[in-house]
Write a protein that holds these residues in place. Structure first.
Motif, PDB file in Angstrom:
ATOM      1  N   ALA A 286       0.845  -1.200   0.000  1.00  0.00           N
ATOM      2  CA  ALA A 286       0.000   0.000   0.000  1.00  0.00           C
ATOM      3  C   ALA A 286       0.879   1.248   0.000  1.00  0.00           C
ATOM      4  N   HIS A 290       0.857   3.914  -3.073  1.00  0.00           N
ATOM      5  CA  HIS A 290      -0.174   4.872  -2.680  1.00  0.00           C
ATOM      6  C   HIS A 290      -0.367   5.962  -3.731  1.00  0.00           C
ATOM      7  N   PRO A 320      -6.087   9.835  -5.766  1.00  0.00           N
ATOM      8  CA  PRO A 320      -6.432   8.606  -5.040  1.00  0.00           C
ATOM      9  C   PRO A 320      -7.500   7.796  -5.765  1.00  0.00           C
ATOM     10  N   GLU A 321      -8.444   8.490  -6.383  1.00  0.00           N
ATOM     11  CA  GLU A 321      -9.496   7.736  -7.066  1.00  0.00           C
ATOM     12  C   GLU A 321      -8.983   7.075  -8.342  1.00  0.00           C
ATOM     13  N   HIS A 324      -7.177   4.000  -7.137  1.00  0.00           N
ATOM     14  CA  HIS A 324      -8.084   2.924  -6.768  1.00  0.00           C
ATOM     15  C   HIS A 324      -8.684   2.291  -8.011  1.00  0.00           C
ATOM     16  N   GLU A 325      -9.040   3.121  -8.968  1.00  0.00           N
ATOM     17  CA  GLU A 325      -9.599   2.628 -10.226  1.00  0.00           C
ATOM     18  C   GLU A 325      -8.623   1.654 -10.901  1.00  0.00           C
ATOM     19  N   ARG A 328      -8.056  -1.724  -8.395  1.00  0.00           N
ATOM     20  CA  ARG A 328      -9.150  -2.420  -7.714  1.00  0.00           C
ATOM     21  C   ARG A 328      -9.323  -3.847  -8.207  1.00  0.00           C
ATOM     22  N   ARG A 337      -5.909  -1.623  -1.269  1.00  0.00           N
ATOM     23  CA  ARG A 337      -6.682  -0.848  -2.237  1.00  0.00           C
ATOM     24  C   ARG A 337      -7.426   0.295  -1.564  1.00  0.00           C
ATOM     25  N   SER A 338      -7.996   0.011  -0.391  1.00  0.00           N
ATOM     26  CA  SER A 338      -8.708   1.097   0.288  1.00  0.00           C
ATOM     27  C   SER A 338      -7.712   2.115   0.840  1.00  0.00           C
ATOM     28  N   ILE A 340      -5.048   3.047  -0.696  1.00  0.00           N
ATOM     29  CA  ILE A 340      -4.715   3.915  -1.831  1.00  0.00           C
ATOM     30  C   ILE A 340      -5.827   4.944  -2.039  1.00  0.00           C
ATOM     31  N   LEU A 341      -7.073   4.526  -1.848  1.00  0.00           N
ATOM     32  CA  LEU A 341      -8.192   5.449  -2.055  1.00  0.00           C
ATOM     33  C   LEU A 341      -8.257   6.512  -0.954  1.00  0.00           C
ATOM     34  N   HIS A 342      -7.897   6.136   0.267  1.00  0.00           N
ATOM     35  CA  HIS A 342      -8.178   7.037   1.388  1.00  0.00           C
ATOM     36  C   HIS A 342      -6.946   7.652   2.036  1.00  0.00           C
TER      37      HIS A 342
END
Lengths: 491, 412
Positions: A286, A290, A320-321, A324-325, A328, A337-338, A340-342
């Protein structure tokens, strides 16, 4: 032999003498020479055949794909003769690493002694009569399993003891770890090989003869190949990470060193929190990945010097989105994965992309946020110079509870007390094919103390109370009013 | 098209179905000979089937190797601990089908059961082996011809080789299915090549089990199959490794789209079309896989561009720039752990076709087609093909462009 340490050299010579001592009595005793020659040739041929490939990869040598031949010898022959069948194969086998001579000698002596020990135990437990000695050979099952199991165990223990010894002397691995590792690694495969060897011995003695025994080898070869997959799975994960890192790297060369260091810092925090090994590994992934979403940000924007317009900042805040895209669909990344998004969420809810608060933010994301900010402060970038580790830690502590999870900050501080931190950590990959290392940018903090003047772009464009906290990319302001919709819809 | 004329696949399934029905009816009527042996082998097949790793579709050759080996062993079982057996061909088929279905129940419940063609293939293969062995053996001819020594073992191996060939023919017929467009030759070649891998091990295992039970009795089953069962679990790791590669490639293929360098779906379209062209040109399954991977990742190098090329149309860039992009892309592909051929295809993207391997020619032509066809609106496909044909002197291989035209002319 010059590169071998003296103690290891001594051990090899002793083992060679030991093996000769085991084998010598064979020549003065009645020995079934046909079987010895057949088995020895078979083993030597198999060791050579390792070079040919199955399903694209060659079988691993270390797992001993052809131990069933040796173990069949252990069950069929007197101890000295059993020691003999390993010799030609091991002496002629291809060696992967240098020095080849001592390695071959060691391998031959080691296998020979292990076979001898196994066969001695097998005889002592009366195994020979159980395989069917009479005219209509009728093996006694399940009684034959006991001496066979004991012999295989002896074989395994001898190998592990000798392997541990040579690792301890030649490569200075602590003796206890070496023994434990060797034993744990070889116990299950050798149990399987023992059963296959027993089956080989039974068929060898049966009316169908050695031809039928040969058939056992093919499934065992596949079986070894199967065991090797455990090692390949990890390699495949590493390859995935490397490929993604390199993809980001050809776009924006700065990110690489940063990613590796964030991965390292995240790993330190995870260990400090006492996470199990698998989670530590995922958390390291992660950290490394990131910023993979930077792939989705126009290169011009990433390389822009100076102040960003609010518009440009909103584009960068999409990363970040985007990240995640991208990841995922990669199953083994799991919780990463989460993260990376958050990883730009803040504890007080002023972060992005979703403005999560406190415990709503996934644990991994909280770890990565601290690791990311820490490395961002302690390394030099186009818009700031590196700050000393102490300054960065003080800054993290100041923002704990507001931006960062205090638990993660404390863990990082504890870890830094114990481990030294090198801002320019090297990459997984020692060389990079197309670009020189950009080491000039990451200067150790002791050389360049640069206090407050190294304010981030954000502090310069500060427009909210929280923006004085350290941020990890040049656009991490708190424009909580603008929330981008779906990443796919932007372009 | 497949509704009117029965295809090879439906014939195979129908044959297997009627054979199964006959065998079950016969066995129910006459009862089971040597129940203990039948039960033990049924259990082995069911356990092997329980531990299966996948549905048998896609790239997996033999999802339940232990189950298949157990079935073959029962078909070739002549003696049990020295005493002759009496079960016939129909009992073999009945036991194998019943055990396979019993072992598949948990998988079926989760919706991941074996396909109909997988079961049909097993029934016919096992039936073939049993027909080659049991009548001759039960009539005592085997004893007269080869005796019960080493030649008996060789004879069993011979029957297994024939069975494996029969299985390859069946598998190729089933893979072709209703698709007339597929050529039988390359499919059969794929299946024959696959015989050298897992299939040979399955056959050898079947032979060993049959011979070992003949010597030792049923104790041979747990002794020999325990290690193999462990292997079957290890095979799941192999499947996991393959999945990781696939996911990585998909993710990298998405990277250029997320970054706005290529239009959405471009990589997937190029991959699907390249695969179709490759199949048209008679490439083998392993080549097709490499082709697909390379097609999915062929644009990665564009990430190094400061500004995206409009609509990702790299075919319009200067050659030196195209080469640079191709080389950088190849460097990323090399990291993914996929076969090195894939990286070579990506690296050689921008070369003239005479210097490229065939797979790279296909990717280059299909990529250019997809870019041009999109750029030119409704009449795009025809105009794009025309432009490809005009450039066959240097950039694109004429044969590849023609087979692309044939693939495109087919009704979707």
């Amino acid at each position: 032999m010059r590169s071998v340490p003296p103690r290891a050299r001594l051990l090899i010579v002793c083992a060679a003498f030991g093996a000769v001592g085991c084998v010598l009595p064979t020549f003065s005793q009645p020995t079934p020479w046909t079987a010895v020659v057949l088995l020895a040739t078979l083993y030597a041929g198999c060791e050579q055949a390792v070079r040919c490939r199955f399903a694209g990869e060659s079988a691993p040598q270390r797992l001993g794909a052809f131990f069933p031949v040796l173990l069949a010898g252990v069950f069929l022959l007197p101890p000295g003769a059993a020691g003999l069948i390993a010799l030609p194969g091991a002496l002629l086998a291809p060696v992967e690493r240098r020095p080849a001579g001592p390695r071959r000698l060691w391998r031959a002596a080691q296998l020979s002694m292990a076979c001898w020990a196994g066969a001695t135990v097998y005889r002592a437990l009366g195994g020979c009569t159980l395989l069917g000695a009479g005219a209509p050979a009728q093996p006694h099952f399940p009684h034959a399993l006991l001496p066979a199991g004991a012999a295989a165990l002896t074989f395994c223990l001898t190998l592990a003891a000798l392997d541990g010894g040579i690792l301890a002397t030649a490569e200075r691995v602590p003796l206890r770890t070496a023994w434990r590792d060797q034993l744990l690694r070889s116990l299950v495969p050798i149990a399987a090989h023992g059963l296959a060897g027993l089956m080989m011995a039974v068929l060898w003695r049966s009316p169908y003869g050695p031809v039928a025994a040969l058939l056992v080898l093919l499934p065992m070869y596949i079986s070894c190949w199967g065991f090797a997959q455990y090692h390949r799975e990890r390699a495949a994960h590493q390859a995935t990470i490397r490929a993604l890192v390199q993809a980001v790297d050809i776009k924006d060369e700065y990110t690489r060193g940063h990613s590796e260091r964030v991965g390292r810092a995240a790993e330190l925090i995870a260990r400090e929190l006492g996470m199990p090994d698998e989670r530590v590994e995922v958390l390291r992934f992660a950290g490394i990945l990131h910023d993979v979403g930077k792939l989705g940000v126009p290169t011009r924007l990433l390389r822009k010097d100076g102040r960003l317009t609010p518009e440009e900042r909103r584009v960068i805040e999409l990363h970040p989105e985007y990240g995640h895209e991208m990841v995922r669909g990669i199953g083994f990344l799991g919780e990463a994965r989460s993260a990376i998004l958050h990883h730009h969420e803040r504890l007080d809810g002023s972060g992005y992309p979703y403005g999560l608060v406190g415990r709503q933010i996934p644990e991994f994301a909280r770890v990565v946020a601290v690791a990311d900010a820490f490395d961002a402060m302690t390394s030099t970038r186009c818009y700031q110079r590196a700050r000393p580790v102490e300054d960065a830690v003080a800054e993290l502590k100041r923002c704990a509870g507001q931006q960062f999870d205090p638990r993660m900050v404390r863990a990082l501080v504890r870890a830094l007390d114990r481990h030294s931190w090198y801002p320019a950590v090297t990459a997984d990959q020692p060389h990079r094919p197309h670009r020189p290392q950009d080491s000039g940018r990451n200067v150790p903090p002791s050389q360049r103390p640069s206090p407050r003047e190294s304010a981030t772009t954000d502090s310069a464009t500060a427009d909210s109370a929280t923006s004085e906290c350290p941020t990890s990319d040049n656009a991490a302001a708190s424009d909580s009013a603008v929330r981008p919709s779906r990443p796919g819809a932007v372009r | 098209m497949s509704r009117r004329t029965p295809t090879a696949a439906t014939l195979v399934c129908a044959a297997a179905g009627s054979l199964t029905a006959w065998a079950l009816a016969w066995t129910l009527w006459h009862g089971i000979d040597q129940r203990g042996t039948a039960l033990a082998f049924g259990l082995l097949i069911a356990v092997g089937e329980l531990a299966r790793w996948g549905s048998g579709g896609g790239g997996e050759r033999e999802p339940a190797p232990l189950g298949a080996a157990g079935a073959l062993a029962y078909a070739l079982l002549g003696q049990h601990a020295g005493a002759p057996t009496t079960h016939g061909v129909l009992q073999v088929i009945a036991v194998v089908v019943a055990a396979t279905l019993a072992g598949s129940v948990p998988h079926l419940a989760r919706g991941r059961g074996p396909g109909l063609d997988h079961i049909a293939r097993r029934v016919l293969t096992v039936g073939f082996a049993a027909v080659c062995f049991q009548p001759l053996y039960n009539a005592g001819k085997v004893g007269e011809l080869v005796g019960y020594g080493p030649y008996y073992a060789l004879w069993i191996v011979g029957v297994l080789v024939l069975t494996a060939l029969c299985d390859a023919v069946l598998a190729a017929a089933l893979a072709r299915g209703g698709r007339r467009s597929l050529r039988y030759g390359p499919l059969l070649r794929d299946e024959l090549r696959a015989l050298l891998g897992v299939a040979s091990a399955v056959c050898a295992t079947g032979a060993v089990i049959a011979l070992a039970v003949a010597v030792v009795g049923l104790w041979a089953l747990p002794v020999f199959c325990l290690p193999l069962l462990l292997t079957q679990f290890a095979f799941r790791r192999y499947a996991a490794v393959r999945t990781t590669y696939r996911q990585t490639i998909t993710s990298l293929a998405r990277a250029t789209e997320v970054a706005g360098y290529t239009p959405p779906g471009h990589a997937r379209r190029v991959a699907a079309l390249s695969r179709a062209v490759g199949r048209e040109l008679g490439l083998t399954e392993s080549d097709l896989m490499i082709l697909e991977y390379a097609a999915l990742m062929h644009d990665i190098g564009q990430l190094s561009l400061l500004d995206p090329v409009p609509a990702g149309a790299t075919a319009a860039l200067p050659t030196a720039e195209q080469r640079r992009i191709a080389l950088l892309g190849g460097a990323v592909v090399r990291q993914t752990g996929v076969p090195a051929h894939v990286a070579v295809i990506v690296e050689r993207q921008a070369d003239p076709y005479r210097e490229q391997p065939l797979t790279a020619r296909i990717v280059r032509a299909v990529n250019a087609y997809d870019e041009m066809a999109r750029a030119q609106g409704p009449g795009g496909p025809l105009a794009a093909l025309e432009r490809l044909r005009l450039a066959t002197g240097h950039d694109y291989q004429p044969e590849v462009v023609e087979s692309l035209a044939r693939v495109l002319a087919r009704p979707a």
